[in-house]
Enzyme design. Structure first.
Site, PDB file in Angstrom:
ATOM      1  CG  ASP A  79      -1.983  -1.049   1.125  1.00  0.00           C
ATOM      2  OD1 ASP A  79      -2.060  -1.695   0.061  1.00  0.00           O
ATOM      3  OD2 ASP A  79      -2.723  -1.239   2.097  1.00  0.00           O
ATOM      4  CB  ALA A  80       3.956   2.082   1.862  1.00  0.00           C
ATOM      5  CG  ASP A 114      -0.942   5.052  -0.341  1.00  0.00           C
ATOM      6  OD1 ASP A 114      -1.888   4.926  -1.146  1.00  0.00           O
ATOM      7  OD2 ASP A 114      -1.004   4.678   0.840  1.00  0.00           O
ATOM      8  CB  SER A 173     -11.483   7.565  -3.967  1.00  0.00           C
ATOM      9  OG  SER A 173     -11.075   8.702  -4.670  1.00  0.00           O
ATOM     10  CD  GLU A 181     -16.308   8.004  11.151  1.00  0.00           C
ATOM     11  OE1 GLU A 181     -16.940   6.944  11.049  1.00  0.00           O
ATOM     12  OE2 GLU A 181     -16.518   8.995  10.424  1.00  0.00           O
ATOM     13  CE  LYS A 236      -8.900   4.926   3.547  1.00  0.00           C
ATOM     14  NZ  LYS A 236      -8.683   3.557   3.055  1.00  0.00           N
ATOM     15  CG  ASP A 246      -6.578  -2.674   4.767  1.00  0.00           C
ATOM     16  OD1 ASP A 246      -7.085  -2.372   3.673  1.00  0.00           O
ATOM     17  OD2 ASP A 246      -5.463  -3.200   4.881  1.00  0.00           O
ATOM     18  NE  ARG A 280     -14.002   2.083  -3.086  1.00  0.00           N
ATOM     19  CZ  ARG A 280     -13.962   3.306  -2.563  1.00  0.00           C
ATOM     20  NH1 ARG A 280     -14.178   4.344  -3.324  1.00  0.00           N
ATOM     21  NH2 ARG A 280     -13.711   3.468  -1.300  1.00  0.00           N
ATOM     22  CD  GLU A 295     -13.733  -0.538   3.863  1.00  0.00           C
ATOM     23  OE1 GLU A 295     -14.557   0.347   3.508  1.00  0.00           O
ATOM     24  OE2 GLU A 295     -12.668  -0.756   3.269  1.00  0.00           O
ATOM     25  CE1 TYR A 333     -17.280   4.534   5.004  1.00  0.00           C
ATOM     26  CE2 TYR A 333     -16.603   2.581   6.206  1.00  0.00           C
ATOM     27  CZ  TYR A 333     -16.632   3.311   5.046  1.00  0.00           C
ATOM     28  OH  TYR A 333     -16.023   2.828   3.926  1.00  0.00           O
ATOM     29  CE  LYS A 342      -4.141   4.578   3.057  1.00  0.00           C
ATOM     30  NZ  LYS A 342      -4.066   4.690   1.610  1.00  0.00           N
ATOM     31  CB  CYS A 346      11.397 -36.121   5.164  1.00  0.00           C
ATOM     32  SG  CYS A 346      10.460 -35.798   6.658  1.00  0.00           S
ATOM     33  CB  CYS A 379      11.116 -39.949   8.225  1.00  0.00           C
ATOM     34  SG  CYS A 379      10.594 -39.559   6.540  1.00  0.00           S
ATOM     35  CB  CYS A 437       8.013 -36.233   3.757  1.00  0.00           C
ATOM     36  SG  CYS A 437       8.370 -37.845   4.450  1.00  0.00           S
ATOM     37  CB  CYS A 465       7.202 -39.436   7.764  1.00  0.00           C
ATOM     38  SG  CYS A 465       7.738 -37.763   8.165  1.00  0.00           S
TER      39      CYS A 465
HETATM   40 ZN   LIG Z   1       9.228 -37.584   6.598  1.00  0.00          ZN
END
Ligand SMILES: [Zn+2]
Length: 724
Positions: free
Chosen positions: A45-46, A49, A94, A132, A134, A136, A155, A192, A244, A338, A443, A446, A467, A473
């Site tokens: 997201d960063a 943005d 938005s 308020e 936000k 996600d 949306r 949301e 909201y 944000k 593995c 075993c 495995c 095992c």
């Molecule tokens: Zn195994």
């Protein structure tokens, strides 16, 4: 994004700017599609943005270069194929974003300037704002007509969304009818849809148990759950909803009727109408108080139990909102402050490989402990060996294709994720002697060979290495025993993960059958269980009694308990219903497993696809599995699956034949239904046949029936008759 040339905007030539705007438009469009349509974000997201901010800055400096497909004019992507489209009565907005405290101060100053005349004229004029969290999640709009929920939509691109009414109806927080009073005749409630961390964890654990898909984070999982074609799946995901805002609001004559004078009052009304609203709401008249509230919420972020990505500030009075208005499609009167992405830098100290019930080898990153968003992180998921190499599930590069090496300095992120992820490697800090990680081909539990199977459907190599030791095992054996005794499987009181692990380590039980011989063996043993750690004579007797009490389990639970890959509870029930007894299931599956064309021998069962069938056959193709089952069946007698026969149905005692292609049910479903209603199902038409149910394409059987004067009905008439 770090690889973009972030030259100062003032230093850019017009040509540079044009090229960069083009690149940004493409990158943002691709990110929008990944995020909104595929529910699979490819960048953080960063980063997203940052792209938007850069685009805005360029557009401001070069207004003549603003593209017709400019990302600043877009809210999201157009709706995905497959759902009906819904035009919102009022577009879904938005918000402009704020990243620094100064942006918030600017917002308040702008408001004061705009309403300066009012402030000067009226000493009592108050300019207040709400703050308020936000959420996600996924924005949704719910249309209520005369208090009844009639249509719900995503949306989408802000103007047109997808019709997900049926799915939204499964969410407990969304009232089907509004309570209280005072709601407009027609109102679109906005809010949301989200998934709590607890539910996300539950789903992930459940999925891990059945070798299902790997869920990335609550937001994407909520989005995926909401856009299921089958609302029952949505219902099983326990989504939540915070209301909201509103869109359209009209009285019975189609005139606009704002439901409240302020945002604050509106949220109170939402509560009285039966909606869930967020408690962390504040009203204040200055930027300092808003920012202080933001900080307070930020400190609570990790413990809220759901994801938020910032705080939304709105001008409180609705009449003032209307006066201040919009710029492009974003309101001037609201702004989203944000949070920075929750990231931290630490060192990858090791990679451990864990073995699951189905033998899947799962790598886990061990990290030098570091605090990310208020939580100490010591481990991170690494999914599979390709992931470590920097290759995604579809062969695409992740982390720009950079592999992970022990000793690397890495960037860890909890951006909404409950399980932290490594998002990047600081290559400059890679130790000179760091070696590429070699994923074990044996593995760790075993020593058996661990392989990546070829997926027959896709022709690709499975991303998971497994495995091949199966029953020898110890890791798989213990996980299998845990699954076998679990509450949703055999449900043996007093025998949980802890006891199973202990008994396995002490050599008391190695396979499910051993559980049921434990009492007899213990009586003969000198190393009695009552003398073992954590046990006494009473608890041992109780445990043995609890085990004996489960010697006649329900067939569906028993089949599920066997731990066949891809056979979950639902599939277990379908198999129980189809076969009726464990003997019949064993016989059919074994015959199919030993046959060249096994799929032709295994009945087509509605709800059971090729993957599950193949998995069942693979289980029975392994002699050790069959031996383990047979040994278990010496001790345990699963109850036959009882089909309730209603003798008073109109088809009871009748002989029925199905022919042609049925459209509403599979042949085996039709047969099961008829038998349940007391009818006898025959394969061919004779003088003894009472009813022929003929679908399209019926051939010789239909002709015979007509010649013999047998009653012929359609599939629909069949359903009418049996009242389904
Ligand atoms: Zn195994």
């Amino acid at each position: 994004m770090s690889d973009l040339p972030l030259k100062d905007v003032a230093d850019l030539s017009e040509d540079d700017a044009r090229l960069e705007l083009e690149r940004l438009a493409k990158a943002i469009a691709a990110a929008d599609i990944a995020y909104h349509q595929n529910d699979a974000p490819e960048i953080t997201d960063a980063d997203y943005d940052a792209l938007k901010r850069r685009n805005d800055a360029l557009e401001q400096a070069f207004p003549e270069l603003v593209r017709t497909d400019s990302p600043s004019g877009k809210v999201g992507a157009a709706p995905a194929e497959g759902f009906a489209k819904v035009r919102h009565g009022v577009p879904m907005l938005s918000l402009s974003n704020a990243f620094a405290d100064e942006d918030v101060e600017d917002f308040v100053v702008r408001a004061k300037k705009f309403f300066m005349a009012d402030i000067l004229r009226d000493p009592g004029f108050k300019l207040e704002f709400t703050a308020e969290p936000k959420i996600d999640g996924l924005s949704a709009s719910l249309r209520y007509e005369n208090g009844v929920f009639v249509k719900g939509a995503t949306r989408g691109d802000g103007a047109v969304g997808e019709d997900i009414t049926e799915n939204l109806k499964t969410i407990a927080d969304i009232p089907h009818k509004l309570s209280g009073s005072g709601w407009p005749a027609v109102i679109e409630i906005r809010g949301e849809v989200y998934m709590t961390h607890e539910e996300f964890r539950r789903l992930k654990e459940h999925s891990a148990k059945f070798g299902g898909q790997d869920y990335v984070n609550p937001r994407n999982t909520a989005a995926g759950s909401l856009r299921q074609k089958n609302p029952e799946i949505t219902a099983s995901r326990k989504l939540r909803f915070f209301a909201y805002a509103w869109g359209l609001a009209e009285d019975g004559n189609g005139n606009s009727q704002p439901p409240a004078a302020t945002q604050w009052d509106f949220v109170q009304s939402l509560r009285s109408w039966g909606f869930v609203t967020n408690d962390l709401m504040l009203r204040a008249d200055n930027a300092e108080a808003l920012i202080a509230h933001y900080r307070m919420i930020e400190t609570q972020r990790a413990s809220l139990g759901y994801d938020i990505d910032g705080v939304v500030y709105k001008l409180d009075r609705i009449d003032l909102q209307q006066r201040w208005g919009f710029v492009a499609r974003a309101p001037r009167w609201a702004i989203a402050h944000k949070f920075p992405a929750e990231q931290a830098t630490t060192i990858l100290t090791g990679i451990d490989v864990q073995v699951g019930r189905t033998g899947a080898l799962t790598p886990v990153a061990r990290l030098q402990p570091v605090t990310v968003g208020g939580v100490v992180v010591e481990n991170a998921t690494l999914h599979n060996e390709d992931y470590i190499k920097g290759i995604g599930n579809n062969g695409e590069p992740i982390r720009n294709g950079v592999d992970l090496r022990v000793g690397d300095t890495v960037i860890v992120q909890r951006a909404g994720d409950v399980i932290p992820q490594i998002v990047d490697v600081v290559l400059d800090k890679r130790p000179a002697d760091a070696q590429p990680y070699v994923f074990p081909h044996a593995c760790p539990a075993c020593g058996s060979e661990a392989v990546r199977e070829h997926n027959e459907k896709t022709g690709k190599l499975d991303s998971v290495r497994r495995c091949t030791g199966e029953l020898i095992c110890p890791a798989q054996a213990v996980e299998n025993l845990k699954h076998f005794v679990a509450r949703d499987a055999m449900d043996i009181d007093g025998l949980g993960d802890k006891q199973v692990t202990q008994f396995y380590a002490e050599g008391r039980i190695a396979r499910p059958a051993d559980i049921f011989t434990l009492r007899a063996r213990d009586e003969r043993s000198i190393k009695k269980l009552k003398d073992a750690d954590g046990f006494g004579a009473t608890s041992v007797k109780k445990l043995f009694d609890a085990i004996d009490a489960r010697r006649e389990p329900e067939l569906d639970r028993f089949i599920y308990a066997l731990g066949i890959r891809h056979v979950g509870e639902t599939t277990g029930a379908l198999l129980a219903k189809e076969f009726g007894t464990i003997e019949k299931f064993r016989e059919t599956a074994l015959a199919a497993a030993q046959h060249e064309d096994g799929h032709s021998l295994f009945p087509q069962i509605s709800g059971i696809g090729e993957t599950v069938r193949s998995s069942i056959m693979a289980f029975f193709a392994n002699e050790r599995n069959v031996q383990a089952l047979d040994d278990l069946l010496v001790e345990v007698k699963p109850k036959p699956y009882v089909v309730v026969v209603s003798a008073d149905s109109v088809v009871a005692g009748k002989t029925v034949v199905f022919t042609g292609s049925l459209e509403k049910m599979t042949r085996s479903e039709a047969k099961a239904m008829a038998e349940r209603l007391g009818a006898k199902v025959a394969g061919s038409v004779s003088a003894k046949t009472d009813i022929l149910v003929a679908g399209p394409g019926a051939g010789s059987k239909l002709k015979t029936a007509q010649d013999l004067g047998v009653e012929v009905i359609s599939e629909d008439e069949w359903f009418e008759r049996v009242g389904k």
